[in-house]
Design an enzyme around this catalytic site. Structure first.
Site, PDB file in Angstrom:
ATOM      1  N   ASP A   1      13.779 -10.892  -9.815  1.00 26.70           N
ATOM      2  CA  ASP A   1      13.845  -9.627  -9.087  1.00 26.70           C
ATOM      3  C   ASP A   1      14.547  -8.612  -9.992  1.00 26.70           C
ATOM      4  O   ASP A   1      15.638  -8.871 -10.514  1.00 26.70           O
ATOM      5  CB  ASP A   1      14.644  -9.845  -7.793  1.00 26.70           C
TER       6      ASP A   1
ATOM      7  N   ASN B   1      15.273  -1.771  -2.259  1.00 27.95           N
ATOM      8  CA  ASN B   1      14.416  -2.283  -3.322  1.00 27.95           C
ATOM      9  C   ASN B   1      14.062  -1.191  -4.331  1.00 27.95           C
ATOM     10  O   ASN B   1      14.223  -1.373  -5.541  1.00 27.95           O
ATOM     11  CB  ASN B   1      13.150  -2.884  -2.710  1.00 27.95           C
TER      12      ASN B   1
ATOM     13  N   SER C   1       5.147   9.486  -7.648  1.00 29.59           N
ATOM     14  CA  SER C   1       4.008   9.594  -6.751  1.00 29.59           C
ATOM     15  C   SER C   1       3.831  11.037  -6.289  1.00 29.59           C
ATOM     16  O   SER C   1       4.813  11.789  -6.179  1.00 29.59           O
ATOM     17  CB  SER C   1       4.281   8.691  -5.551  1.00 29.59           C
TER      18      SER C   1
ATOM     19  N   TYR D   1       9.190   5.899   2.097  1.00 27.08           N
ATOM     20  CA  TYR D   1       8.621   5.569   0.778  1.00 27.08           C
ATOM     21  C   TYR D   1       8.658   6.795  -0.133  1.00 27.08           C
ATOM     22  O   TYR D   1       9.150   6.744  -1.260  1.00 27.08           O
ATOM     23  CB  TYR D   1       7.176   5.069   0.925  1.00 27.08           C
TER      24      TYR D   1
ATOM     25  N   LYS E   1      10.897   7.824  -3.770  1.00 25.94           N
ATOM     26  CA  LYS E   1      10.385   8.350  -5.051  1.00 25.94           C
ATOM     27  C   LYS E   1      11.112   9.655  -5.413  1.00 25.94           C
ATOM     28  O   LYS E   1      11.445   9.891  -6.581  1.00 25.94           O
ATOM     29  CB  LYS E   1       8.873   8.557  -4.978  1.00 25.94           C
TER      30      LYS E   1
ATOM     31  N   ASN F   1      -4.088   9.033  -6.087  1.00 25.66           N
ATOM     32  CA  ASN F   1      -4.513   7.799  -5.406  1.00 25.66           C
ATOM     33  C   ASN F   1      -5.268   6.852  -6.345  1.00 25.66           C
ATOM     34  O   ASN F   1      -6.446   7.095  -6.631  1.00 25.66           O
ATOM     35  CB  ASN F   1      -5.408   8.151  -4.207  1.00 25.66           C
TER      36      ASN F   1
ATOM     37  N   GLY G   1       2.020  10.862   9.616  1.00 29.40           N
ATOM     38  CA  GLY G   1       2.556  10.926   8.248  1.00 29.40           C
ATOM     39  C   GLY G   1       1.532  11.376   7.215  1.00 29.40           C
ATOM     40  O   GLY G   1       1.885  11.613   6.064  1.00 29.40           O
TER      41      GLY G   1
HETATM   42  N1  UDP Z   1      -7.780   6.344   5.535  1.00 34.28           N
HETATM   43  C1  UDP Z   1      -8.692   6.213   6.598  1.00 34.28           C
HETATM   44  N2  UDP Z   1      -8.896   4.969   7.119  1.00 34.28           N
HETATM   45  C2  UDP Z   1      -8.259   3.852   6.646  1.00 34.28           C
HETATM   46  C3  UDP Z   1      -7.351   3.998   5.558  1.00 34.28           C
HETATM   47  C4  UDP Z   1      -7.129   5.272   5.044  1.00 34.28           C
HETATM   48  O1  UDP Z   1      -9.268   7.195   7.052  1.00 34.28           O
HETATM   49  O2  UDP Z   1      -8.475   2.756   7.169  1.00 34.28           O
HETATM   50  C5  UDP Z   1      -7.517   7.684   4.991  1.00 34.28           C
HETATM   51  C6  UDP Z   1      -6.071   8.101   5.083  1.00 34.28           C
HETATM   52  O3  UDP Z   1      -5.786   8.639   6.363  1.00 34.28           O
HETATM   53  C7  UDP Z   1      -5.967   9.108   3.956  1.00 34.28           C
HETATM   54  C8  UDP Z   1      -6.954   8.565   2.909  1.00 34.28           C
HETATM   55  O4  UDP Z   1      -7.798   7.655   3.615  1.00 34.28           O
HETATM   56  O5  UDP Z   1      -6.450  10.353   4.380  1.00 34.28           O
HETATM   57  C9  UDP Z   1      -6.239   7.823   1.800  1.00 34.28           C
HETATM   58  O6  UDP Z   1      -5.351   6.919   2.402  1.00 34.28           O
HETATM   59  P1  UDP Z   1      -4.570   5.802   1.578  1.00 34.28           P
HETATM   60  O7  UDP Z   1      -3.754   5.018   2.558  1.00 34.28           O
HETATM   61  O8  UDP Z   1      -5.533   5.030   0.737  1.00 34.28           O
HETATM   62  O9  UDP Z   1      -3.667   6.620   0.572  1.00 34.28           O
HETATM   63  P2  UDP Z   1      -2.521   7.736   0.822  1.00 34.28           P
HETATM   64  O10 UDP Z   1      -3.165   9.032   0.459  1.00 34.28           O
HETATM   65  O11 UDP Z   1      -2.079   7.658   2.239  1.00 34.28           O
HETATM   66  O12 UDP Z   1      -1.453   7.352  -0.146  1.00 34.28           O
END
Ligand code: UDP
Length: 339
Positions: free
Chosen positions: A59, A101, A126, A151, A155, A182, A300
């Site tokens: 770790d 963490n 991020s 989260y 960052k 992403n 969120g």
């Molecule tokens: N998203 C969605 N359905 C899912 C998972 C994600 O519509 O089952 C959407 C999510 O609301 C966001 C985009 O896909 O608008 C990217 O989400 P992800 O969790 O991959 O990355 P984030 O931008 O939240 O870090």
């Protein structure tokens, strides 16, 4: 070969970066506690490279163990610090674990590095640090807003810690903060890729698992946003392109070309795509129709964010190479190896 310590080197972005480092002539050394990664990633890395990468199962927040790695490896020239928890939703449920963490492992690393004369750090940041931005695309100068999750806050805090440590008069640390957008896709060999535990939170693994019949259908999280088609807009970058940004960043630090003790770069494609556009691109890449429906907004979620990628292009000479469709094709190829 110059040794680069890669914390979280068995993880999704870490494993692709380890491969890119070795192929660029560095000697990666992996530190990973395997809390959110699999031993199989090491086999994938070895199969691509034809050599084993030295790996320590510890770790990163364990100071004595981390010191042991620096002692054993002796001449580490730089560190790429990936090791962290990364799920936005989980961070809301377990904020303390995220602070302990994510912030804890950085503090430990920063305490140990100077004792071994290691001055170069690339830190995994991020685009969540921007919060909900006032204007798009975001540049590195776009003011950060309150993060929408613990989260994201970890960052932001880690970036501030790096700035404060660097401002100390005796400091020798030089850091490049890479703000990822992403990451999606997998290595072209389909020997390494994303390995979500349980039900995926992220869009692309959810899509590929749905196409593979593991999930019944994708639920799109809201179609009433103020975006061109009402669904969220993100900047999807192929993980192998993202890995290459780390190589250029490490090289810049080792060449002592950094203009400041802390430099920050967006790492994205510079293009925004909506969730519906990703679904359509996936259908094109895979030749499959995807079962999906529109659901409620996800708490969120930022309505839209994508990078201004100009600074990385101008200063680092970094540009992404892989299209959205090709990135999704690599995700689909990888998914089919997991069945
Ligand atoms: N998203 C969605 N359905 C899912 C998972 C994600 O519509 O089952 C959407 C999510 O609301 C966001 C985009 O896909 O608008 C990217 O989400 P992800 O969790 O991959 O990355 P984030 O931008 O939240 O870090």
């Amino acid at each position: 070969m110059k040794k680069i310590l890669v914390t979280g080197g068995a993880g999704y972005i870490g494993s692709h970066t380890v491969v890119a480092l070795q192929q660029a002539g560095y000697q990666p050394v992996i530190v990973d506690n395997f809390s959110n990664s699999e031993e199989s990633a090491l086999a994938g890395i070895e199969s691509i490279l034809g050599v084993k990468v030295p790996t320590y199962r510890i770790d990163c927040g364990n100071e004595a163990a981390l010191r042991g790695v620096f002692e054993a490896e002796k001449d580490i020239k730089g560190v790429i610090h990936f090791a962290a928890y990364k799920a936005v939703g989980e961070s809301v449920a377990k904020p303390l674990a995220y602070f302990q963490n994510n912030v804890g492992s950085l503090l430990t690393l920063l305490a140990v590095m100077p004792d071994f004369g290691v001055e170069n750090l690339v830190f995994s940041s991020s685009c969540t640090v921007y919060g909900i931005p006032d204007a798009l695309p975001v540049t590195e100068a776009t003011p950060t807003k309150p993060a929408s999750s613990p989260y994201g806050r970890t960052k932001q805090m880690c970036e501030e810690i790096v700035h404060d440590v660097s401002a100390a008069p005796t400091n020798k640390l030089r850091t490049i903060l890479l703000r990822y957008f992403n990451p999606i896709g997998a290595h072209e060999s389909a020997k390494i890729g994303e390995l979500p535990l349980g039900v995926p939170n992220n869009l692309v693994p959810y899509i590929t698992q749905t196409a593979a019949g593991i999930r019944e259908k994708l639920t799109i999280n809201g179609s009433d946003y103020e975006t061109p088609d009402g669904t969220n807009v993100r900047d999807y970058i192929h993980v192998v392109d993202l890995a290459k940004a780390h190589i250029v960043a490490v090289q810049r630090l080792l060449d002592r070309k950094a203009s400041e003790s802390v430099e920050t770069f967006n790492v994205g494609t510079g293009h925004g795509n909506s969730v519906l556009e990703v679904v359509q691109a996936f259908e094109k890449a895979s030749g499959q129709k995807l079962n999906y429906s529109i659901g409620p907004r996800r708490p969120g979620d930022v309505p839209a964010i994508y990078a201004d990628a100009t600074k990385a292009a101008q200063v680092l000479g970094f540009k992404t190479e892989t299209s959205l469709v090709d990135s999704l094709a690599s995700s689909w190829k990888w998914q089919q190896t997991l069945k």
